[in-house]
Every structure is written in C-alpha cells, then in structure tokens.
Design an enzyme around this catalytic site. Structure first.
Site, PDB file in Angstrom:
ATOM      1  N   ASP A 298      41.142  43.771  43.620  1.00  0.00           N
ATOM      2  CA  ASP A 298      40.432  44.933  43.062  1.00  0.00           C
ATOM      3  C   ASP A 298      41.445  46.027  42.702  1.00  0.00           C
ATOM      4  O   ASP A 298      41.195  47.221  42.884  1.00  0.00           O
ATOM      5  CB  ASP A 298      39.359  45.468  44.022  1.00  0.00           C
ATOM      6  N   GLY A 317      39.198  53.783  43.913  1.00  0.00           N
ATOM      7  CA  GLY A 317      40.028  52.620  43.595  1.00  0.00           C
ATOM      8  C   GLY A 317      41.449  52.770  44.091  1.00  0.00           C
ATOM      9  O   GLY A 317      41.939  53.880  44.274  1.00  0.00           O
TER      10      GLY A 317
HETATM   11 ZN   LIG Z   1      33.523  46.604  42.101  1.00  0.00          ZN
END
Ligand SMILES: [Zn+2]
Lengths: 421, 306
Positions: A298, A317
């Site tokens: 990710d 993130g």
């Molecule tokens: Zn996601």
C-alpha cells in the site's frame, strides 16, 4: 548479459553457483558470465506488490511511474500492481495502457495496472472492465481502492462480471457510513486525542458481506490491507468454508500501532488506520497460518504539504516499497519460504503475473529475483529513499536486511544496492 | 514549570495547584485599583484564532494586557490564514515576529501539538477540535474551589455530549488529577466507549442523570449542538432535554451546597432550563470572570514572568 551469482543461498539453502542467461535461470555454467559475489546473500524470487500507488498520472509531484519503479527495484520488487486512484482515474483502457507503457519505458519492474471497478471511483456505475482486461495492459485486478465498493448490488455485479476474464475484485473494505470523518482507529487513543474514530467493525462488516457475496456468485474476492483481528476471524471462517477469497496485510499493520498518533504527526496517518497491539498480533498469526495470503505495501507517496499540516487535514498513506522486506524480516525473522510465498509467489498468483514468483532452483524459470543480505542492517533516512516523497513512518529506525541486487528477466535493475540503469 | 499547555494532561497536581493559587493572587490584585501588572512587559503574546470565539479570545487578550504583554490578534478572518496559508507557514511568520507565547484556537484536534514543533515560544491550547480546552478546565476547577473550598474528593457530574466535548476531556483529566471523583453522564451515543481507560481510570459513566444528581457536588452541563440530531446521536431536542437536561425538578434533587456549571454558550431550554441557569447555584457568570484570572496565571507561569 549473463550473470553468475556465486555462492548464493536460494531461500536459505546451501550455497550454490546460480547462472542466469537469456532472461532465465540456466541449468549449466555459462562462459563469460559477469560474476556477482553472492556469499552470504539470500536469493528470493523477485517480490510482487499487489497494492502500489504510483500517483501518475495526476500527482507527479508525489511520485511517478519511474521514481516508484526505482523504489520498487531497490526494495527487491520485480512487479508492482499500480492502483487506479490516479487523476484521471484508471477506469478506461486508455489510462491503464498509459500506465502500463510508462512502466515499460522505465523498465525497472513490471508495472501491472489495476483498473477501477466504477467510473471515476464514484461507486455508481461499473467501469468498462472488459475493455481494460483486453487492452494491452491485460488488467486482471480491479479495485476502487481509496474507496470501498459500498453498494452491495454493484459489488455483487462486479464480482460476477469479471468471471468472464478470470478477473478479481480487490476490495478496500470500509463501510463509508461508519467512517464519516474518521481520522484514526476508534479506541482508547482516539478518545484521548479527540480524533474521530474508524471502528474495526467498519472493515469487518464489509469483509463479512463480501465473502458471502463471493460465495453466492462463486467469484474470486481479494481483500486489501486487512487491519483488524476481527477481519482475520471472518476470513478464517470463509476460507474454511471454501470461499475463494484472498487477503493482504501491509508491513505497517504488522508492526505499528495507534499509539503512534499521540503526537499528531500525520506521517502515522493511514487508511485503514494503525490498530492496536492485539490486532498486530492477530495479523502476524494470520500471515503464519496462511489466512492472510500476501504482504502488500500500500505504498502511498504524498507531497510534503499533504503531510506537514494538521492531522485531520493530512492525506492518509505511507511509503512502503523500500522498507517492506526489511520490516517483514524484522517481524518474522529469516523464514525465507514464508517470505517468498507471501511477498512473491502468492501475489504473483493472485495478480496472474506469469513469470514472477517462480522456482529459482529450476532451469528455465524466468530470472526475476532479488538478493538480500540478511546480516546487514541500515537506518531509514527519508532523504535517502528513491521515492519522490518522504512520508516513511520508519525514519530513524534500524532495519535488518539490505537488498543488494534485483534482476528483472535476467537484467540487473539493482546492483550493489544501487539502481543499475 | 512546563513550557506548553496543550492538554490538561500536561499538568500534574502540583503544577495545576500552583496555577490555581497564582490565579487567586491575580484575582486579588485585579480587584485593586491598579489593574495592570508589569510582569510580562516587553513580551509578545499572539492570539491565533482559526475559529470564531470572541469570548475566549477576549479573555486571553484581557489576561495578557493586564500583565502588560504586547498582544497581537491573528484571526482566521481577513488574514493570510483564510487564504489557505498552512499552519506551518503561519507558525514561521509568528516565530519571525518574536512571539513569546501563541494562544491557539483551531478546529483540528492536535493543532497545538503541531504548532509547538514549529515555534520556539510557549503554545497555549485555547480549544482544539474535539480534543481539549485546558484553560477552561482550569477556570472550572478554580470556580469549584472558590465555591466549595476544595477539589479533593469532590463529586463532579459532567453531563452531555462528552464525545465531542473538548471541555469534558480537559475537565476529566484535570479534576481527576486534583482528586475529584468524576462521573460522565449522557446518552450512550455521546459517551466514548472507553472513557475511563482513555482518560482517567477513576472516571465513572452513567446514562441516568436522575441517579447521579443527588450525589453530586457539582453538575456541569455541556453544550449540546442540535446538529447531532441529524447524525442520529439522539432523536429530538425534546427527548434530549427530557432525559439529560437540567430543569427545576432535577435541580431540586441537588444537595443544598451543590453548584451548577456551564462552559457557555448555553442552549437555554435544551441542556439547561433558564431558571436553572439564572439560579444562585449557577456559577456561569463567575466562570467568565475567573477565566481572566486563570489565563493570567497560565501566561505568567509559562512565560516565567517576574
Ligand atoms: Zn485502500
């Protein structure tokens, strides 16, 4: 070019001399091969990431296909699946082909585009999945990642539709009504910090629904970034019943917890959020048990201004490509067969990437591999990363395992820990 | 002395008590003819307000001015802040201006923590998102102590939207540090699931206001925003005020000495009946006056005034 990896240990086995020629593992010595001293190095099949955000097109200030490819190669990857939440969204054959072509031009890893499930990731109308599947990009994974395909009817249809071309829906499991305004894991820490909670049940409820839908229509489902102990239990039961579901976990969910939000530094803000220590323990066990099939990064680069701000205003993130293998090594130790399976073999199978995740002991296997020095350790310096962004949560941490070399179809993409082209 | 006041958790019992004692001295001095003290002459205090809160801003401004500090008001309206300048860039500007203290009010929880990374001066949290409002808790504690003579062992009920209340968070932390026994009361939708584990182990939770009132020395009513109704936290204002509002009937169940507090602004008729707000038990007007003394004490101590 031919290579001799002298004294290399394939997945921890006794050292051998491994020859690479014409893009594949050679069964016999090759004259004139360039010698790489691989004493003490472990050979793993090249890592495959089923969950990467490369940001191009649209946010080239955060990452490009080229910079992301460099980060990937340096992290030991030979293939990455690029998520669809670009701008424009990768919801047409044109955009996925553009990303695919950019990957080829960079030439450091195979960049396999993921197509959006719905037009513009809006969750309303199915995108032209078939056109993306038959495009040059040959898309097999479809995902609205960043958003959940929340509409149960649309999710059911998407699961069914992609059966025609052996596609898979990768779901970002987050019931949107339960996470309105959510900033971090809902628990003691969110109560203390006064940040709106992202309850575990918002993930678990969608996974529970989706495994039932996949079971009902006999389709494949892939669950992105599983983050809670409850999700692991839902998956464990579904797999025991024979549901065709696979699941991934990120390195950060295997190591970090919600306590890190205490200083409000958004470098620790991620979606799904960092959870508790007991979730971390359950996720680790699930990787060992095979309930979780894949470790996926990710990798989510963000520009400085999107992180150097108030927690609530920051984008979620974290970077992941260059630190994934060291984190996994630090969590599980030198369990090379496990690492190879969860970071290369299983993700290659899920993504349909033939030629990746192959058996390095077999002559003729495509020479997609990486060499790791498990004895070396290094300190993570955000400025020293190849990614265009700096949002690593591991700054200053000492991690085990240095990626020394990576080969893509027999060509070195990384040598001596540096990008080779 | 601590450098910043970002959370009531920054205060141990000794520090909190020192602030309250200092506030009492400030109040005594302010009561005299000379309202201005020279303690912070030549020092600069910036009020950095990203939310409209005239009451809090004026309170801090009065506090700083009575200590002879130079005050700069930097409000979100009509400044670079509204043009989208980042908090960090604003912080660097304030740093260049030589701010000795920045008093920040911000809609994002944790903004004072971020700011403290970017300025050299002291940071005082004047309310951040749904996180904390530590000077409100200090003035509430000060008010309780002046009315009831002590904080240790005091039984305090905090009633209403605890989930979204920065006043509640700071009060739970500070009051339990000072030995009070706090019970948070409200509908289960507005009480965090794990309030005791998160804030202070001795905190009790009740969903039944009537059972808590007779045992309480202090009943602190929190403002409840009617928008919470749209988000299904409770069905209607009428039902809310029936179950959790402080009306005359409930006030009569209180002990003789018990007091009623509210951080303001009040929704009269919603969480508090007008007759209760205006009754002799109510400390609402004193709270405002005490706010200036407490904020004087905070600025004085953080800036090491002489
Ligand atoms: Zn996601």
């Amino acid at each position: 070019m031919a290579y001799l990896l002298k004294g290399v240990s394939i997945l921890g086995a006794a050292p051998v001399d491994l020859y690479i020629e014409k893009g594949v593992i050679s069964g016999k010595p090759v004259d004139g091969a360039t010698v790489v001293d691989a004493t003490g190095l472990i050979a793993l099949p090249g890592l495959v990431d089923v969950h990467t955000h490369l940001r191009e097109p649209g946010r080239e200030d955060a990452e490009t296909v080229e910079t992301g490819s460099r980060a990937a190669a340096l992290g030991g990857y030979t293939a990455v699946c690029a998520m669809a939440n670009t701008s424009p969204v990768a919801d047409t054959a044109g955009v996925v082909e553009q990303v695919w072509r950019l990957g080829r031009e960079a030439g450091l890893v195979d960049v396999q585009p993921i197509g959006a499930v719905t037009v513009g990731l809006a969750g309303k109308q199915m995108a032209e999945l078939g056109a993306m599947a038959t495009s040059a990009a040959n898309v097999r994974i479809f995902s609205d990642d960043g958003f959940c395909v929340a509409d149960p009817k649309l999710m059911r249809r998407a699961l069914e539709y992609v059966k025609a071309f052996d596609g898979v829906i990768a779901q970002h499991a987050e019931e949107p009504r339960l996470t309105e305004g959510a900033q971090m894991h809902e628990g003691e820490v969110s109560t203390r910090l006064g940040l709106t909670g992202w309850p575990a049940v918002a993930e678990e409820a969608i996974i529970a629904r989706d495994v039932l839908l996949a079971e009902h229509v006999g389709s494949r489902l892939h669950v992105c970034h599983v983050s809670t102990a409850g999700s692991v239990e839902v998956l464990r039961q579904a797999k025991a019943r024979g549901v065709r579901v696979t699941a991934e976990v990120t390195p950060h969910h295997l190591l970090l917890t919600d306590e890190l939000a205490a200083g409000y530094d958004p470098v620790f803000k991620v979606n799904p959020p960092l959870r508790t220590a007991s979730d971390v323990a359950a996720l680790r066990q699930a990787v060992l048990d095979g309930v979780i099939d894949v470790v996926a990064t990710d990798h989510a680069p963000h520009a400085v201004q999107d992180k150097e701000c108030e927690w609530s205003y920051a984008r979620p993130g974290m970077l992941g490509l260059e630190t994934a293998l060291p984190i996994v090594l630090s969590v599980f130790g030198p369990q090379w067969d496990l690492i190879a399976d969860r970071m290369s073999i299983a993700p290659a199978r899920i993504a349909g990437l033939d030629g990746h995740g192959g058996d390095l002991t077999q002559a003729g296997t495509p020479a997609n591999l990486t060499l790791v020095d498990p004895a070396a350790s290094w300190v993570v310096d955000p400025a020293g990363l190849a990614s265009r962004s700096r949002n690593t949560p591991y700054a200053g941490m000492t991690l085990p395992g240095r990626i020394v070399a990576t080969f893509l179809r027999g060509e070195a993409t990384v040598l001596d820990g540096k990008v080779a082209k | 002395m601590i450098k910043h006041l970002r959370s009531a958790a920054d205060l141990d019992a000794a520090t909190a008590t020192l602030i309250l004692d200092t506030a009492a001295e400030m109040a005594a001095l302010s009561g005299r003819e000379v309202k201005k003290l020279p303690a912070l002459r030549g020092r600069t205090v910036v009020n950095l307000f990203y939310e409209d809160s005239t009451r809090t801003r004026i309170s801090f401004e009065a506090a700083a001015k009575r200590l002879s500090a130079d005050v700069i008001n930097f409000s979100a309206k009509g400044s670079s802040v509204s043009k989208g300048e980042s908090l960090k860039d604003t912080a660097l500007t304030l740093q260049a201006m030589g701010a000795d203290a920045v008093v920040i009010r911000h809609p994002a929880s944790g903004a004072p923590h971020r700011l403290a990374n970017w300025v050299e001066g002291s940071v005082v949290n004047a309310g951040d998102g749904t996180h904390e409002h530590p000077t409100q808790a200090l003035l509430d504690a000060y008010t309780m102590r002046s009315r009831l003579g002590r904080l240790d062992g005091l039984r305090v009920a905090i009633v209403g939207d605890v989930l979204h209340s920065r006043v509640a968070r700071s009060n739970v932390l500070l009051l339990t540090t000072l030995g009070a026994q706090v019970t948070v009361v409200g509908p289960p939708t507005l009480i965090p699931l794990n309030v005791a584990a998160a804030l202070s182990a001795s905190t009790k939770v009740s969903y039944d206001l009537d059972s808590v009132i007779p045992d309480s020395d202090v009943v602190m009513m929190l403002r409840v925003q009617t928008e919470r109704m749209q988000d299904s936290y409770f069905p209607s204002s009428r039902e809310y005020s029936r179950r959790y509002g402080l009306d005359l009937r409930r006030m009569k169940q209180m002990q003789e000495h018990a007091i009623v507090m509210h951080p303001g602004p009040m929704n009269r008729g919603m969480e508090i009946a007008p007759e209760v707000a205006d009754s002799p038990r109510s400390t609402i007007v004193e709270q405002v006056a005490n706010g200036v003394s407490v904020r004087m004490a905070v600025l004085y101590l953080l800036l090491g005034g002489k």
